[in-house]
Design a protein around this motif. Structure first.
Motif, PDB file in Angstrom:
ATOM      1  N   LYS A  64       0.809  -1.132   0.129  1.00  0.00           N
ATOM      2  CA  LYS A  64      -0.009   0.024   0.233  1.00  0.00           C
ATOM      3  C   LYS A  64       0.826   1.428  -0.225  1.00  0.00           C
ATOM      4  CE  LYS A  64      -4.182  -1.910   1.837  1.00  0.00           C
ATOM      5  NZ  LYS A  64      -5.185  -1.925   2.937  1.00  0.00           N
ATOM      6  N   ALA A  65       2.006   0.985   0.727  1.00  0.00           N
ATOM      7  CA  ALA A  65       2.948   2.413   0.708  1.00  0.00           C
ATOM      8  C   ALA A  65       3.574   2.767  -0.443  1.00  0.00           C
ATOM      9  CB  ALA A  65       3.902   2.181   1.617  1.00  0.00           C
ATOM     10  N   HIS A  66       3.462   1.756  -1.474  1.00  0.00           N
ATOM     11  CA  HIS A  66       4.101   1.521  -2.844  1.00  0.00           C
ATOM     12  C   HIS A  66       2.862   1.580  -3.953  1.00  0.00           C
ATOM     13  CE1 HIS A  66       7.724   0.315  -0.716  1.00  0.00           C
ATOM     14  NE2 HIS A  66       8.564   1.207  -1.662  1.00  0.00           N
ATOM     15  N   GLU A  67       1.603   1.933  -3.420  1.00  0.00           N
ATOM     16  CA  GLU A  67       0.640   2.069  -4.480  1.00  0.00           C
ATOM     17  C   GLU A  67       0.818   2.523  -5.558  1.00  0.00           C
ATOM     18  OE1 GLU A  67      -4.175   2.254  -4.030  1.00  0.00           O
ATOM     19  OE2 GLU A  67      -2.968   3.187  -2.300  1.00  0.00           O
ATOM     20  N   ASP A  68       1.497   3.530  -5.842  1.00  0.00           N
ATOM     21  CA  ASP A  68       1.770   4.219  -7.121  1.00  0.00           C
ATOM     22  C   ASP A  68       2.476   3.492  -7.969  1.00  0.00           C
ATOM     23  OD1 ASP A  68       3.878   4.745  -5.264  1.00  0.00           O
ATOM     24  OD2 ASP A  68       4.366   6.382  -6.444  1.00  0.00           O
ATOM     25  N   LYS A  69       3.323   2.379  -7.615  1.00  0.00           N
ATOM     26  CA  LYS A  69       4.083   1.460  -8.584  1.00  0.00           C
ATOM     27  C   LYS A  69       3.594   0.205  -8.509  1.00  0.00           C
ATOM     28  CE  LYS A  69       8.084   4.036  -6.390  1.00  0.00           C
ATOM     29  NZ  LYS A  69       9.059   3.854  -5.330  1.00  0.00           N
ATOM     30  N   LEU A  70       2.474   0.110  -8.170  1.00  0.00           N
ATOM     31  CA  LEU A  70       1.781  -1.420  -8.376  1.00  0.00           C
ATOM     32  C   LEU A  70       1.342  -1.725  -9.739  1.00  0.00           C
ATOM     33  CD1 LEU A  70       0.028  -1.876  -4.840  1.00  0.00           C
ATOM     34  CD2 LEU A  70       2.186  -2.706  -5.364  1.00  0.00           C
ATOM     35  N   SER A  71       1.362  -3.117 -10.012  1.00  0.00           N
ATOM     36  CA  SER A  71       0.956  -3.403 -11.278  1.00  0.00           C
ATOM     37  C   SER A  71      -0.535  -3.210 -11.378  1.00  0.00           C
ATOM     38  CB  SER A  71       1.186  -4.727 -11.540  1.00  0.00           C
ATOM     39  OG  SER A  71       0.574  -5.750 -10.823  1.00  0.00           O
ATOM     40  N   ALA A  72      -1.045  -3.141 -12.601  1.00  0.00           N
ATOM     41  CA  ALA A  72      -2.675  -3.019 -12.372  1.00  0.00           C
ATOM     42  C   ALA A  72      -3.452  -4.389 -11.697  1.00  0.00           C
ATOM     43  CB  ALA A  72      -3.285  -2.959 -13.930  1.00  0.00           C
ATOM     44  N   ASP A  73      -2.772  -5.454 -12.072  1.00  0.00           N
ATOM     45  CA  ASP A  73      -3.302  -6.826 -11.596  1.00  0.00           C
ATOM     46  C   ASP A  73      -3.465  -6.795  -9.964  1.00  0.00           C
ATOM     47  OD1 ASP A  73      -3.810  -7.572 -14.163  1.00  0.00           O
ATOM     48  OD2 ASP A  73      -2.195  -9.009 -13.993  1.00  0.00           O
ATOM     49  N   CYS A  74      -2.215  -6.247  -9.471  1.00  0.00           N
ATOM     50  CA  CYS A  74      -2.023  -6.092  -8.142  1.00  0.00           C
ATOM     51  C   CYS A  74      -3.153  -5.021  -7.569  1.00  0.00           C
ATOM     52  CB  CYS A  74      -0.554  -6.115  -7.687  1.00  0.00           C
ATOM     53  SG  CYS A  74      -0.424  -5.809  -5.903  1.00  0.00           S
ATOM     54  N   LYS A  75      -3.081  -3.985  -8.001  1.00  0.00           N
ATOM     55  CA  LYS A  75      -3.940  -3.073  -7.517  1.00  0.00           C
ATOM     56  C   LYS A  75      -5.464  -3.512  -7.513  1.00  0.00           C
ATOM     57  CE  LYS A  75      -1.639   1.170  -8.772  1.00  0.00           C
ATOM     58  NZ  LYS A  75      -1.692   2.324  -9.635  1.00  0.00           N
ATOM     59  N   ALA A  76      -5.894  -4.356  -8.716  1.00  0.00           N
ATOM     60  CA  ALA A  76      -7.188  -4.761  -8.924  1.00  0.00           C
ATOM     61  C   ALA A  76      -7.589  -5.855  -7.777  1.00  0.00           C
ATOM     62  CB  ALA A  76      -7.457  -5.268 -10.046  1.00  0.00           C
ATOM     63  N   ALA A  77      -6.576  -6.770  -7.474  1.00  0.00           N
ATOM     64  CA  ALA A  77      -6.741  -7.991  -6.649  1.00  0.00           C
ATOM     65  C   ALA A  77      -6.718  -7.171  -5.087  1.00  0.00           C
ATOM     66  CB  ALA A  77      -5.657  -8.787  -6.591  1.00  0.00           C
ATOM     67  N   LEU A  78      -6.110  -6.276  -4.722  1.00  0.00           N
ATOM     68  CA  LEU A  78      -6.243  -5.586  -3.557  1.00  0.00           C
ATOM     69  C   LEU A  78      -7.455  -4.967  -3.149  1.00  0.00           C
ATOM     70  CD1 LEU A  78      -2.503  -4.234  -3.249  1.00  0.00           C
ATOM     71  CD2 LEU A  78      -3.344  -6.241  -1.980  1.00  0.00           C
ATOM     72  N   ALA A  79      -7.908  -4.357  -4.186  1.00  0.00           N
ATOM     73  CA  ALA A  79      -9.319  -3.658  -3.889  1.00  0.00           C
ATOM     74  C   ALA A  79     -10.336  -4.711  -3.712  1.00  0.00           C
ATOM     75  CB  ALA A  79      -9.621  -2.898  -5.415  1.00  0.00           C
ATOM     76  N   THR A  80     -10.248  -6.033  -3.932  1.00  0.00           N
ATOM     77  CA  THR A  80     -11.418  -6.841  -3.777  1.00  0.00           C
ATOM     78  C   THR A  80     -11.278  -7.514  -2.447  1.00  0.00           C
ATOM     79  OG1 THR A  80     -10.231  -8.835  -4.858  1.00  0.00           O
ATOM     80  CG2 THR A  80     -11.439  -7.465  -6.278  1.00  0.00           C
ATOM     81  N   MET A  81     -10.052  -7.321  -1.948  1.00  0.00           N
ATOM     82  CA  MET A  81     -10.101  -7.980  -0.494  1.00  0.00           C
ATOM     83  C   MET A  81     -10.757  -7.577   0.512  1.00  0.00           C
ATOM     84  SD  MET A  81      -5.839  -8.536  -0.005  1.00  0.00           S
ATOM     85  CE  MET A  81      -5.997  -8.880   1.645  1.00  0.00           C
ATOM     86  N   PRO A  82     -11.259  -8.252   1.412  1.00  0.00           N
ATOM     87  CA  PRO A  82     -12.066  -7.914   2.510  1.00  0.00           C
ATOM     88  C   PRO A  82     -11.319  -7.083   3.702  1.00  0.00           C
ATOM     89  CG  PRO A  82     -11.495 -10.356   2.786  1.00  0.00           C
ATOM     90  CD  PRO A  82     -11.084  -9.806   1.517  1.00  0.00           C
TER      91      PRO A  82
END
Length: 91
Positions: A64-82
């Motif tokens: 999350k601290a490196h959110e601006d550098k994350l891949s699109a797949d990782c960002k999308a997967a993190l957004a679905t986490m409870p």
């Protein structure tokens, strides 16, 4: 001769059982979205958070601290986490 047979049989059982136990442990009690995020974010974790020790939410905080550098797949997967402590739906 009998001891060689026992050692061989023990080794064979270990080789067969350990991967099954490790997989089961990784799956038990883990939200499906969390498993998907772990898979999707593995390259990002290796690139951005390789020195972080697992546990206590340290890897997630690092990602999350490196959110601006994350891949699109990782960002999308993190957004679905409870939210932390939320049970999977249907339980």
């Amino acid at each position: 001769m009998m001891s060689r047979l026992l050692v061989g049989a023990s080794l064979a059982l270990t080789v067969l059982a350990v991967p099954t136990l490790v997989f089961a442990q990784a799956q038990d009690g883990q939200h499906p979205a969390a498993r998907a995020a772990m898979k999707a974010c593995q390259p990002d974790r290796q690139a951005l958070c390789k020195d972080e020790q697992p546990g206590g939410g340290r890897i997630l905080a690092c990602l999350k601290a490196h959110e601006d550098k994350l891949s699109a797949d990782c960002k999308a997967a993190l957004a679905t986490m409870p939210a932390k402590g939320q049970a999977p739906q249907g339980q």
